[in-house]
Design a protein around this motif. Structure first.
Motif, mmCIF file in Angstrom:
data_model
loop_
_atom_site.group_PDB
_atom_site.id
_atom_site.type_symbol
_atom_site.label_atom_id
_atom_site.label_comp_id
_atom_site.label_asym_id
_atom_site.label_seq_id
_atom_site.Cartn_x
_atom_site.Cartn_y
_atom_site.Cartn_z
ATOM 1 N N GLU A 238 8.932 -19.632 -22.644
ATOM 2 C CA GLU A 238 9.323 -18.972 -21.402
ATOM 3 C C GLU A 238 10.547 -18.093 -21.648
ATOM 4 O O GLU A 238 11.501 -18.506 -22.307
ATOM 5 C CB GLU A 238 9.648 -20.030 -20.349
ATOM 6 N N TYR A 239 10.516 -16.858 -21.108
ATOM 7 C CA TYR A 239 11.613 -15.921 -21.297
ATOM 8 C C TYR A 239 12.769 -16.272 -20.376
ATOM 9 O O TYR A 239 12.575 -16.539 -19.187
ATOM 10 C CB TYR A 239 11.144 -14.491 -21.020
ATOM 11 N N LYS A 240 13.975 -16.293 -20.933
ATOM 12 C CA LYS A 240 15.196 -16.538 -20.138
ATOM 13 C C LYS A 240 16.084 -15.300 -20.275
ATOM 14 O O LYS A 240 16.282 -14.820 -21.400
ATOM 15 C CB LYS A 240 15.938 -17.767 -20.644
ATOM 16 N N THR A 241 16.574 -14.787 -19.164
ATOM 17 C CA THR A 241 17.446 -13.623 -19.240
ATOM 18 C C THR A 241 18.770 -14.004 -19.877
ATOM 19 O O THR A 241 19.297 -15.074 -19.622
ATOM 20 C CB THR A 241 17.698 -13.032 -17.830
#
Length: 53
Positions: free
Chosen positions: A46-49
């Protein structure tokens, strides 16, 4: 001359590190297809900013 056989020989399941191939049943025209199942090469994360500076 003799004709080619009407039936195809049963092919064993092909298994490698990344792909599995199975022979399908022949259709009404006699075509024999193959089903290919690919295994994932990598995991999706999952992409995390990123934090702001």
């Amino acid at each position: 001359m003799s004709e080619a056989p009407k039936t195809r020989p049963k092919v064993p399941e092909g298994v490698t590190k990344y792909v599995t191939t199975r022979q399908k049943e022949p259709n009404e025209k006699g075509f024999v297809g193959y089903e290919t199942e690919w295994k994932p090469w990598h995991k999706e994360v999952e992409y995390k900013t990123p934090k702001k500076p």
